[in-house]
Enzyme design. Structure first.
Site, mmCIF file in Angstrom:
data_model
loop_
_atom_site.group_PDB
_atom_site.id
_atom_site.type_symbol
_atom_site.label_atom_id
_atom_site.label_comp_id
_atom_site.label_asym_id
_atom_site.label_seq_id
_atom_site.Cartn_x
_atom_site.Cartn_y
_atom_site.Cartn_z
ATOM 1 N N GLU A 1 0.824 -1.208 0.000
ATOM 2 C CA GLU A 1 0.000 0.000 0.000
ATOM 3 C C GLU A 1 0.857 1.256 0.000
ATOM 4 O O GLU A 1 0.561 2.234 -0.694
ATOM 5 C CB GLU A 1 -0.919 0.001 1.230
ATOM 6 N N ALA B 1 13.955 -38.623 -1.532
ATOM 7 C CA ALA B 1 14.326 -39.135 -2.845
ATOM 8 C C ALA B 1 14.674 -40.604 -2.677
ATOM 9 O O ALA B 1 15.547 -40.952 -1.872
ATOM 10 C CB ALA B 1 15.510 -38.364 -3.419
ATOM 11 N N ALA C 1 19.304 -45.465 0.249
ATOM 12 C CA ALA C 1 20.727 -45.813 0.197
ATOM 13 C C ALA C 1 20.836 -47.297 -0.114
ATOM 14 O O ALA C 1 19.909 -48.079 0.154
ATOM 15 C CB ALA C 1 21.428 -45.488 1.513
ATOM 16 N N SER D 1 24.683 -43.473 -1.414
ATOM 17 C CA SER D 1 23.385 -42.876 -1.750
ATOM 18 C C SER D 1 23.479 -41.812 -2.841
ATOM 19 O O SER D 1 22.453 -41.229 -3.206
ATOM 20 C CB SER D 1 22.771 -42.249 -0.489
ATOM 21 N N THR E 1 22.847 -37.201 9.789
ATOM 22 C CA THR E 1 23.061 -36.939 8.363
ATOM 23 C C THR E 1 24.304 -36.096 8.152
ATOM 24 O O THR E 1 25.087 -36.329 7.224
ATOM 25 C CB THR E 1 21.822 -36.237 7.773
ATOM 26 N N GLU F 1 14.776 -32.314 5.260
ATOM 27 C CA GLU F 1 15.605 -33.109 4.357
ATOM 28 C C GLU F 1 16.417 -34.161 5.095
ATOM 29 O O GLU F 1 17.348 -34.736 4.542
ATOM 30 C CB GLU F 1 16.547 -32.197 3.557
ATOM 31 N N ALA G 1 10.566 -39.197 13.258
ATOM 32 C CA ALA G 1 10.232 -38.412 14.453
ATOM 33 C C ALA G 1 9.174 -37.366 14.135
ATOM 34 O O ALA G 1 8.233 -37.154 14.913
ATOM 35 C CB ALA G 1 11.490 -37.755 15.008
#
Length: 334
Positions: A47, A148, A156, A162, A190, A262, A270
């Protein structure tokens, strides 16, 4: 209103703690005298941009805005007051503001004698900011789980390798999607096993730090000093917790609206177990492994009756892979 919607969706309208908003000012005879859109947190609201473009021609005009004008002073002042000070005679808005902190602009304007019309193309206006709307109404960020896997659900091989399950085209699309979220979450496991970078790249080039999502590492073990997530290419936060709800509270307090999960099978499980996955983006590669890690760990689901049900929203081919987008069905949606 459709012009205001198009302005709000401009490519340089950054997502983040503030919603995307567009505004068009019309003179009494219907001429466009000003327009604008919100470029991101810290920038003028739509605005205000439109009022600056209109100058004195804003007096007596109609403001068409995709979201109810805010009535809140934050980094900028309330748009409701700016519209009143400019002498706008009529306000037409799409989505009503669901944020209790900022809502009330329509009421203030109407109380000052401005004609207010709400709910015009409201569904289209709400579709501009689904994660923001979810976050302000649920008190936590919207969570998209990205996975994926091979056709048989493996992330994996049996030897732990992987890279890469999916195609280069799919990986490039993931980077484009990452660029539109506020945070990317992985578990410390990870980080220790795969040493992911998690920064957004385009054409193989890492984008500037100021446009990167926050990299979030969940878990109590220390991140190695030489881990790529600590390289400075993007901001990084470690949340030394295992409880997904606690993680999301910490991110909510940082104005994070949309997170991309990811992490590996344990972290994903979890979040699923806690009922804190809202959408799934799944890439399926035309490959079979027969053994190796599954995409989802133990999530407390023991029967078909307890399965987490999804509603598919899109299926697309990306390179040689297939992407499936789905929303998690809540009990009230069954």
């Amino acid at each position: 209103m459709r012009r205001a919607l198009a302005l709000a969706a401009s490519p340089d309208a950054r997502t983040g703690p503030n919603p995307r908003v567009g505004c068009v000012l019309l003179s009494p005879d219907g001429e466009v005298v000003g327009e604008g859109y919100h470029h991101g947190a810290g920038h003028p609201h739509a605005e205000v941009e439109a009022l600056r473009a209109a100058g004195g021609r804003a007096r007596g005009a109609t403001a068409v805005v995709t979201l109810e004008p805010c009535d809140h002073t934050g980094r900028t002042g309330p748009c409701s007051v700016a519209l009143l000070d400019a002498g706008v005679a009529r306000v037409v808005h799409g989505q009503s503001d669901p944020n209790p902190v900022a809502a009330g602009g329509a009421r203030r304007l109407a109380g000052a004698g401005v004609e207010v019309v709400g709910g015009v193309l409201a569904a289209e206006a709400e579709a501009l900011n689904p994660a923001w709307t979810f976050a302000v109404t649920h008190g936590r960020p919207f969570v998209t789980w990205k996975a994926a896997s091979t056709l048989d659900g493996r992330v994996a091989a049996a030897d732990g390798s992987s890279r890469w399950i999916t195609s280069a085209e799919a990986r490039a699309e993931v980077h484009r999607f990452r660029a539109g979220v506020d945070a990317v979450i992985v578990g410390i496991g990870t980080v220790l096993e795969d040493d992911p970078h998690l920064a957004v790249r385009r054409g193989g080039v890492v984008l500037p730090r100021e446009v990167q999502p926050l990299r979030v590492v969940v878990g109590r073990r220390d991140i190695p000093e030489r881990a790529r997530v600590l390289d400075g290419a993007a901001p990084t936060l470690q949340v030394r917790e295992h409880d997904p709800a606690t993680v999301l509270v910490a991110l909510r307090d940082l104005d994070v609206q949309h997170v991309l999960l990811e992490g590996g099978p344990t972290l994903a499980a979890a979040f699923v177990r806690a009922g804190l996955v809202d959408a799934v983006r799944w890439y399926v590669a035309p490959a079979l492994l027969g053994a190796g890690a599954s995409a989802l760990g133990s999530a407390g689901i023991n029967s078909i009756a307890d399965a987490l049900r999804l509603r598919i929203t899109e299926v697309a081919r990306v390179g040689d892979d297939v992407r499936i987008d789905a929303r998690v069905l809540r009990a009230e949606e069954d």
